[in-house]
Design a protein around this motif. Structure first.
Motif, mmCIF file in Angstrom:
data_model
loop_
_atom_site.group_PDB
_atom_site.id
_atom_site.type_symbol
_atom_site.label_atom_id
_atom_site.label_comp_id
_atom_site.label_asym_id
_atom_site.label_seq_id
_atom_site.Cartn_x
_atom_site.Cartn_y
_atom_site.Cartn_z
ATOM 1 N N CYS A 172 56.293 38.323 1.053
ATOM 2 C CA CYS A 172 55.568 39.424 0.416
ATOM 3 C C CYS A 172 56.256 39.761 -0.898
ATOM 4 C CB CYS A 172 55.579 40.661 1.301
ATOM 5 S SG CYS A 172 55.005 40.373 2.976
ATOM 6 N N ASP A 208 55.789 41.864 -4.956
ATOM 7 C CA ASP A 208 55.028 42.802 -5.781
ATOM 8 C C ASP A 208 54.451 42.051 -6.980
ATOM 9 O OD1 ASP A 208 57.081 42.493 -7.644
ATOM 10 O OD2 ASP A 208 57.796 44.540 -7.481
ATOM 11 N N GLN A 215 59.727 45.009 0.425
ATOM 12 C CA GLN A 215 58.533 45.368 -0.327
ATOM 13 C C GLN A 215 57.564 46.213 0.487
ATOM 14 O OE1 GLN A 215 57.549 45.299 -3.329
ATOM 15 N NE2 GLN A 215 59.159 44.080 -4.200
ATOM 16 N N SER A 216 57.337 45.833 1.723
ATOM 17 C CA SER A 216 56.322 46.548 2.486
ATOM 18 C C SER A 216 56.696 46.645 3.948
ATOM 19 C CB SER A 216 54.985 45.825 2.380
ATOM 20 O OG SER A 216 54.009 46.477 3.157
ATOM 21 N N ASP A 238 53.986 47.534 5.785
ATOM 22 C CA ASP A 238 52.570 47.706 6.074
ATOM 23 C C ASP A 238 52.228 47.166 7.464
ATOM 24 O OD1 ASP A 238 49.866 48.098 4.175
ATOM 25 O OD2 ASP A 238 49.601 46.842 5.951
ATOM 26 N N SER A 242 49.287 50.670 3.756
ATOM 27 C CA SER A 242 50.020 51.335 2.680
ATOM 28 C C SER A 242 49.548 50.904 1.291
ATOM 29 C CB SER A 242 51.517 51.056 2.811
ATOM 30 O OG SER A 242 51.766 49.669 2.701
ATOM 31 N N HIS A 243 48.733 49.863 1.220
ATOM 32 C CA HIS A 243 48.206 49.352 -0.043
ATOM 33 C C HIS A 243 46.700 49.154 0.128
ATOM 34 C CE1 HIS A 243 52.466 48.229 -0.197
ATOM 35 N NE2 HIS A 243 52.343 48.282 -1.502
#
Length: 135
Positions: A6, A8, A20-21, A23, A124-125
């Motif tokens: 993952c 950005d 990064q996440s 999620d 989250s995104h």
């Protein structure tokens, strides 16, 4: 091995020493993708998957141990030293850029062929893009 990672918008893996996440939708996607196959990771990443019913294999040298057709989830280290062992790269990214500490070090535009791309909404995104590359 099939490498999953993952990043950005700047290719960052970690920012301020953090992943990064976290999620949950993305984690479910990864577990679904690897269903029935080993999913290798280090202990840092394994903390996200505690209690999951999956064939999760934890080893600090997981990139060396993952075999052909097995999945490896990378969050916090270089991948390039293992590039010759990678059959496929599954790259998840979003359109935010964070102040990165560590960046994905394989150039998927050099020697890798795009196979597919799709977008989905995460927790989250609003938009997570999955890109798949093979040699």
């Amino acid at each position: 091995m099939i490498l999953i990672t993952c990043v950005d918008a700047s290719g960052g893996l970690l920012f301020n020493g953090r992943r990064q996440s976290q999620d949950r939708v993305l984690r479910a996607e990864i577990l679904s993708l690897a269903a029935g196959k080993p999913l290798w990771m280090d202990s840092y990443t394994a903390a996200l998957f505690e209690g999951e019913k999956a064939d999760i294999r934890v080893d600090e040298d997981f990139l060396a141990k993952a075999g052909p057709g097995e999945y490896a989830l990378l969050e916090d280290r270089e991948a390039a030293p293992y590039e010759d062992r990678i059959e496929k790269i599954i790259l998840y990214h979003w359109n935010r850029a964070y102040p990165g500490d560590l960046f994905f070090d394989i150039d998927v535009t050099a020697g890798w062929q795009p196979v597919s791309s799709r977008d989905f909404a995460g927790s989250s995104h609003d938009k997570i893009t999955e890109e798949v590359y093979t040699r």
